[in-house]
Write a protein that holds these residues in place. Structure first.
Motif, PDB file in Angstrom:
ATOM      1  N   ARG A  68       0.984  -1.368  -0.005  1.00 26.24           N
ATOM      2  CA  ARG A  68       0.038   0.097   0.094  1.00 26.24           C
ATOM      3  C   ARG A  68       0.855   1.254   0.036  1.00 26.24           C
ATOM      4  O   ARG A  68       1.874   1.242   0.764  1.00 26.24           O
ATOM      5  CB  ARG A  68      -0.878   0.105   1.331  1.00 26.24           C
ATOM      6  CG  ARG A  68      -1.885   1.113   1.317  1.00 26.24           C
ATOM      7  CD  ARG A  68      -2.860   1.071   2.078  1.00 26.24           C
ATOM      8  NE  ARG A  68      -2.121   1.329   3.731  1.00 26.24           N
ATOM      9  CZ  ARG A  68      -2.323   0.854   4.839  1.00 26.24           C
ATOM     10  NH1 ARG A  68      -3.866   0.410   5.055  1.00 26.24           N
ATOM     11  NH2 ARG A  68      -1.836   0.991   5.924  1.00 26.24           N
ATOM     12  N   TYR A  69       0.614   2.132  -0.780  1.00 29.96           N
ATOM     13  CA  TYR A  69       1.456   3.602  -0.931  1.00 29.96           C
ATOM     14  C   TYR A  69       0.508   4.596  -1.058  1.00 29.96           C
ATOM     15  O   TYR A  69      -0.622   4.423  -1.606  1.00 29.96           O
ATOM     16  CB  TYR A  69       2.495   3.232  -1.877  1.00 29.96           C
ATOM     17  CG  TYR A  69       1.783   3.129  -3.573  1.00 29.96           C
ATOM     18  CD1 TYR A  69       1.841   4.143  -4.296  1.00 29.96           C
ATOM     19  CD2 TYR A  69       1.165   1.859  -3.833  1.00 29.96           C
ATOM     20  CE1 TYR A  69       1.247   4.229  -5.390  1.00 29.96           C
ATOM     21  CE2 TYR A  69       0.573   1.920  -5.312  1.00 29.96           C
ATOM     22  CZ  TYR A  69       0.602   2.887  -6.011  1.00 29.96           C
ATOM     23  OH  TYR A  69      -0.286   2.831  -7.241  1.00 29.96           O
ATOM     24  N   ASP A  70       1.382   5.814  -0.941  1.00 29.80           N
ATOM     25  CA  ASP A  70       0.646   6.918  -1.105  1.00 29.80           C
ATOM     26  C   ASP A  70       1.176   7.803  -2.444  1.00 29.80           C
ATOM     27  O   ASP A  70       2.497   7.873  -2.246  1.00 29.80           O
ATOM     28  CB  ASP A  70       0.942   7.944   0.166  1.00 29.80           C
ATOM     29  CG  ASP A  70       0.209   9.429  -0.145  1.00 29.80           C
ATOM     30  OD1 ASP A  70      -0.959   9.620  -0.150  1.00 29.80           O
ATOM     31  OD2 ASP A  70       1.185  10.311  -0.336  1.00 29.80           O
ATOM     32  N   GLU A  71       0.348   8.095  -3.514  1.00 32.69           N
ATOM     33  CA  GLU A  71       1.054   8.580  -4.614  1.00 32.69           C
ATOM     34  C   GLU A  71       1.669   9.531  -4.426  1.00 32.69           C
ATOM     35  O   GLU A  71       2.620   9.854  -5.054  1.00 32.69           O
ATOM     36  CB  GLU A  71      -0.228   8.630  -5.752  1.00 32.69           C
ATOM     37  CG  GLU A  71      -0.764   7.271  -5.997  1.00 32.69           C
ATOM     38  CD  GLU A  71      -1.760   7.305  -7.268  1.00 32.69           C
ATOM     39  OE1 GLU A  71      -2.030   8.534  -7.703  1.00 32.69           O
ATOM     40  OE2 GLU A  71      -2.598   6.296  -7.469  1.00 32.69           O
ATOM     41  N   ALA A  72       1.234  10.830  -3.758  1.00 30.36           N
ATOM     42  CA  ALA A  72       1.645  12.035  -3.605  1.00 30.36           C
ATOM     43  C   ALA A  72       3.054  11.823  -2.796  1.00 30.36           C
ATOM     44  O   ALA A  72       4.302  12.163  -3.285  1.00 30.36           O
ATOM     45  CB  ALA A  72       0.836  12.996  -2.942  1.00 30.36           C
ATOM     46  N   GLY A  73       3.223  11.007  -1.931  1.00 35.37           N
ATOM     47  CA  GLY A  73       4.446  10.755  -1.089  1.00 35.37           C
ATOM     48  C   GLY A  73       5.376  10.262  -1.889  1.00 35.37           C
ATOM     49  O   GLY A  73       6.643  10.405  -1.869  1.00 35.37           O
ATOM     50  N   ALA A  87       9.128  11.470  -2.870  1.00 34.22           N
ATOM     51  CA  ALA A  87      10.147  10.697  -2.459  1.00 34.22           C
ATOM     52  C   ALA A  87      11.102  10.482  -3.860  1.00 34.22           C
ATOM     53  O   ALA A  87      12.293  10.321  -3.561  1.00 34.22           O
ATOM     54  CB  ALA A  87       9.934   9.493  -1.632  1.00 34.22           C
ATOM     55  N   THR A  88      10.554  10.346  -4.943  1.00 35.10           N
ATOM     56  CA  THR A  88      11.520  10.138  -6.266  1.00 35.10           C
ATOM     57  C   THR A  88      11.529  11.245  -7.163  1.00 35.10           C
ATOM     58  O   THR A  88      11.825  10.904  -8.260  1.00 35.10           O
ATOM     59  CB  THR A  88      10.584   8.760  -6.806  1.00 35.10           C
ATOM     60  OG1 THR A  88       9.434   9.302  -7.117  1.00 35.10           O
ATOM     61  CG2 THR A  88      10.505   7.620  -5.892  1.00 35.10           C
ATOM     62  N   THR A  89      11.368  12.402  -6.781  1.00 31.06           N
ATOM     63  CA  THR A  89      11.567  13.688  -7.657  1.00 31.06           C
ATOM     64  C   THR A  89      12.996  13.775  -7.964  1.00 31.06           C
ATOM     65  O   THR A  89      13.123  14.188  -9.525  1.00 31.06           O
ATOM     66  CB  THR A  89      11.099  14.931  -6.789  1.00 31.06           C
ATOM     67  OG1 THR A  89       9.743  15.002  -6.344  1.00 31.06           O
ATOM     68  CG2 THR A  89      11.157  16.205  -7.669  1.00 31.06           C
ATOM     69  N   SER A  90      13.786  13.604  -7.340  1.00 25.67           N
ATOM     70  CA  SER A  90      15.193  13.572  -7.773  1.00 25.67           C
ATOM     71  C   SER A  90      15.758  12.560  -8.032  1.00 25.67           C
ATOM     72  O   SER A  90      17.250  12.481  -8.456  1.00 25.67           O
ATOM     73  CB  SER A  90      16.040  14.330  -6.397  1.00 25.67           C
ATOM     74  OG  SER A  90      16.099  13.495  -5.521  1.00 25.67           O
ATOM     75  N   GLY A  91      15.169  11.268  -8.516  1.00 16.32           N
ATOM     76  CA  GLY A  91      15.705  10.025  -8.896  1.00 16.32           C
ATOM     77  C   GLY A  91      15.266   9.034  -8.135  1.00 16.32           C
ATOM     78  O   GLY A  91      14.419   9.085  -7.171  1.00 16.32           O
TER      79      GLY A  91
END
Length: 332
Positions: free
Chosen positions: A108-113, A117-121
């Motif tokens: 289960r995950y939060d799309e926005a989070g 978290a992966t914005t910079s790679g």
């Protein structure tokens, strides 16, 4: 390399790389035992039930590889369950291994989070998990009380948590490596996923050779000296050899588990045992779902009714079950 086959105790390592297998081994010269797992189609089958983003697939793949490594050691009928609950973008992982060979998993995950978290790679698995806890449970059914070990997740990954579990709960010197890779195919064809894991444990016949420092009590006065415990030379060597394993070696479809083990431990004499097949299989059924519904009180069951039916979807495999309201209300 020595084999488990009594008629041919010594042979060359097999060059055949077979996916979805766990291979147990011993290295007598170092007093270590271990397991190596390679997952291919079975991991794809587990991941196919949900449209997980790539970072979630990678993290769940690590969890599946770790659960198979640990759960496949069970010599009893039962389940080995790995579960995380955290404050990170991936706040829940559940992997259910049903001895001797079946595995299913859910995240289960939060799309926005996750996007943040992966914005910079690519994000480390620890960053996706965040802080919380990891629980490892052995469930042998209703007649035996489940065993559960819990360790804190404090920004580290699943490897770190596994090492902490063995230090804290089992007190067995253990080293684990986990790797997940995506095989991206040309022409827009769906990619496939692979996972690999390696576990070694130091289990000498002389118990005095396992010397571990006491756990930090947490309330010792500042400046209290921490006793230094020297590790056994054999265990130091085993850890150093495991440290030479590259990620690609654990997931290379052309490198067999036996050849990798031979590269690591041939000077010390490695014995392999019969490989165990792993399959992706969900254990849900209409009967099992009904049994869960029956564990609820009448008022709770009544609250589940919508448009005259009770509908339940398995989080693991996505299969849906529908029951008439009267069927649920009158069952006992």
């Amino acid at each position: 390399m020595t084999s488990s086959h009594p008629a041919s105790p010594t042979r060359t390592p097999s060059a055949e790389a077979i996916d979805d297998r766990v291979t147990p081994f011993h290295v007598d010269g170092l007093d270590v035992r271990g397991r190596i797992v390679r997952l291919g189609p079975s991991l794809d089958a587990v991941l196919a039930h949900h449209q997980y983003p790539a970072p979630v697939k990678r993290l769940l793949g690590e969890a599946v590889a770790l659960t198979v490594l640990l759960g496949s050691t069970l010599k009893i009928e039962g389940r080995f369950i790995l579960q995380t609950r955290t404050d990170g973008p991936v706040d829940l992982l559940v992997v259910d291994f049903m001895a001797p060979d079946s595995v299913r998993a859910y995240a289960r995950y939060d799309e926005a989070g996750l996007a943040e978290a992966t914005t910079s790679g690519p994000a480390r698995s620890g960053a996706l998990l965040g802080h919380g806890h990891l629980a490892l449970t052995i469930d042998q059914g209703l007649t035996v009380r489940p065993y559960q070990g819990v360790v804190a997740l404090e920004g580290g990954g699943l490897e770190d948590a596994a090492h902490q579990y063995f230090r804290q709960s089992e007190q067995i010197p253990t080293r684990i490596r986990l790797t997940v890779a995506e095989d991206v195919r040309p022409g827009g064809e769906a990619s496939s996923w692979r996972a690999g894991g390696l576990m070694v444990q130091f289990l000498p016949t002389e118990g005095g050779r396992i010397a571990t420092p006491d756990l930090d009590p947490g309330d010792a006065p500042e400046g209290t000296p921490v006793p230094v415990v020297d590790e056994d030379d054999a265990w130091v060597e085993a850890q150093s050899l495991v440290g030479t394993v590259e990620d690609i070696e654990l997931v290379d479809a052309d490198l067999s588990s036996e050849r990798l083990l031979f590269r690591l431990f041939h000077e010390r004499g490695v014995r392999v045992f019969d490989a165990e097949t792993i399959v992706a299989r969900c254990s849900c059924s209409r009967e099992r779902v009904m049994n869960v519904l029956m564990s609820f009180g009448p008022d709770e069951r009544a609250g589940l009714v919508e448009d005259g039916k009770v509908k339940v979807t398995c989080e693991f495999c996505g299969r849906s079950y529908a029951f008439e309201a009267s069927e649920v209300a009158n069952a006992s």
